[in-house]
Design a protein around this motif. Sequence first.
Motif, PDB file in Angstrom:
ATOM      1  N   LYS A 171       1.105  -1.152   0.252  1.00 25.13           N
ATOM      2  CA  LYS A 171       0.408   0.088  -0.303  1.00 25.13           C
ATOM      3  C   LYS A 171       0.807   1.017   0.227  1.00 25.13           C
ATOM      4  CE  LYS A 171      -4.194  -0.866   0.569  1.00 25.13           C
ATOM      5  NZ  LYS A 171      -4.830  -0.532  -0.864  1.00 25.13           N
ATOM      6  N   LYS A 172       1.921   1.214   0.751  1.00 26.01           N
ATOM      7  CA  LYS A 172       2.895   2.195   0.337  1.00 26.01           C
ATOM      8  C   LYS A 172       2.833   3.064  -0.664  1.00 26.01           C
ATOM      9  CE  LYS A 172       5.904   1.426   4.096  1.00 26.01           C
ATOM     10  NZ  LYS A 172       6.177   0.448   5.877  1.00 26.01           N
ATOM     11  N   ASP A 179       0.588   2.736  -3.308  1.00 25.35           N
ATOM     12  CA  ASP A 179      -0.534   3.684  -3.669  1.00 25.35           C
ATOM     13  C   ASP A 179      -0.297   4.823  -3.761  1.00 25.35           C
ATOM     14  OD1 ASP A 179      -1.694   1.276  -3.041  1.00 25.35           O
ATOM     15  OD2 ASP A 179      -3.218   2.720  -1.617  1.00 25.35           O
ATOM     16  N   VAL A 180       0.880   5.902  -3.272  1.00 27.00           N
ATOM     17  CA  VAL A 180       1.437   7.368  -3.447  1.00 27.00           C
ATOM     18  C   VAL A 180       1.545   6.972  -5.249  1.00 27.00           C
ATOM     19  CG1 VAL A 180       3.529   6.628  -3.196  1.00 27.00           C
ATOM     20  CG2 VAL A 180       2.560   8.906  -2.822  1.00 27.00           C
ATOM     21  N   LEU A 222      -0.199   5.947  -7.447  1.00 29.84           N
ATOM     22  CA  LEU A 222      -1.719   5.276  -8.239  1.00 29.84           C
ATOM     23  C   LEU A 222      -1.913   6.863  -9.008  1.00 29.84           C
ATOM     24  CD1 LEU A 222      -3.532   3.113  -5.776  1.00 29.84           C
ATOM     25  CD2 LEU A 222      -2.300   2.327  -7.702  1.00 29.84           C
ATOM     26  N   THR A 261      -0.338   4.549 -13.393  1.00 32.77           N
ATOM     27  CA  THR A 261       0.303   3.686 -12.539  1.00 32.77           C
ATOM     28  C   THR A 261      -1.077   2.936 -11.966  1.00 32.77           C
ATOM     29  OG1 THR A 261       1.998   4.979 -12.368  1.00 32.77           O
ATOM     30  CG2 THR A 261       0.953   3.254  -9.824  1.00 32.77           C
ATOM     31  N   LYS A 262      -1.644   1.950 -11.676  1.00 34.84           N
ATOM     32  CA  LYS A 262      -2.609   1.166 -11.189  1.00 34.84           C
ATOM     33  C   LYS A 262      -1.748  -0.303 -10.248  1.00 34.84           C
ATOM     34  CE  LYS A 262      -3.129  -1.246 -15.297  1.00 34.84           C
ATOM     35  NZ  LYS A 262      -4.595  -1.484 -16.744  1.00 34.84           N
ATOM     36  N   SER A 263      -2.925  -0.571  -8.977  1.00 36.25           N
ATOM     37  CA  SER A 263      -3.347  -1.299  -8.422  1.00 36.25           C
ATOM     38  C   SER A 263      -3.507  -2.699  -9.264  1.00 36.25           C
ATOM     39  CB  SER A 263      -4.048  -2.231  -7.287  1.00 36.25           C
ATOM     40  OG  SER A 263      -3.756  -2.634  -6.606  1.00 36.25           O
ATOM     41  N   GLY A 304      -4.336  -6.714  -5.977  1.00 34.09           N
ATOM     42  CA  GLY A 304      -3.607  -5.449  -4.802  1.00 34.09           C
ATOM     43  C   GLY A 304      -2.428  -6.038  -4.195  1.00 34.09           C
ATOM     44  N   VAL A 346       1.345  -3.387  -8.457  1.00 35.55           N
ATOM     45  CA  VAL A 346       1.181  -1.986  -8.996  1.00 35.55           C
ATOM     46  C   VAL A 346       2.290  -2.245 -10.088  1.00 35.55           C
ATOM     47  CG1 VAL A 346       1.739   0.590  -8.633  1.00 35.55           C
ATOM     48  CG2 VAL A 346       1.412  -1.366  -6.650  1.00 35.55           C
TER      49      VAL A 346
END
Length: 184
Positions: free
Chosen positions: A33-34, A36-37, A39, A65-67, A71, A74
């Motif tokens: 999740k780090k 996610d910045v 995305l 950028t996408k997950s 999840g 990335v």
Amino acid sequence: MKRFAFAVGLIVLVFAVSLWAQTTAPKPDPEIKKFDVFLGHWTYTGEYKAGPLGPANKVTGEMATKSILGGFFVQNEYTEKGPMGESHALEIIGYDPANKTYPSTAYGDDGASTLGAYVLDGNIFNYSGKLIFGGKQYQYRVTEVFAADLMSFMQKAEISADGNTWTPFFEANILRVPKPAPKK
């Protein structure tokens, strides 16, 4: 009566297996999740430095950028324009809990590829690995530093043929932008 007991037993078994499968399904490590910045959609202006891979030149580009894959990963897609025309690249990043790194593999439409990993330090993303281009292998390292508002970051890359002497390779200013309208 035996048929009824068998049917009930079968239903209970199916329900139990279904419930077990739902509770034991793998989940992405929270560390991913780090990333996610990153995305979203980004644009950049950059400059390749003169060196072993060619002359200096300025470029503009976009990064989306996408997950992906539930999840666990990335994906970065790049489109870049410069004096040599338009180029494209694809990068996939995951998380390795054993080494506490973020493995990355990237491929370009010029045949280049990179394989390495990111290490994070607050708002600084450090990448190191190898770059293969034109049949030659180089050591490759990148530092990306995010602004406090997370709406932009600066990127600096270096390459080395021997792992000891490093040469500036690329610098860019990257800005978060609204997602572009779909192409017609």
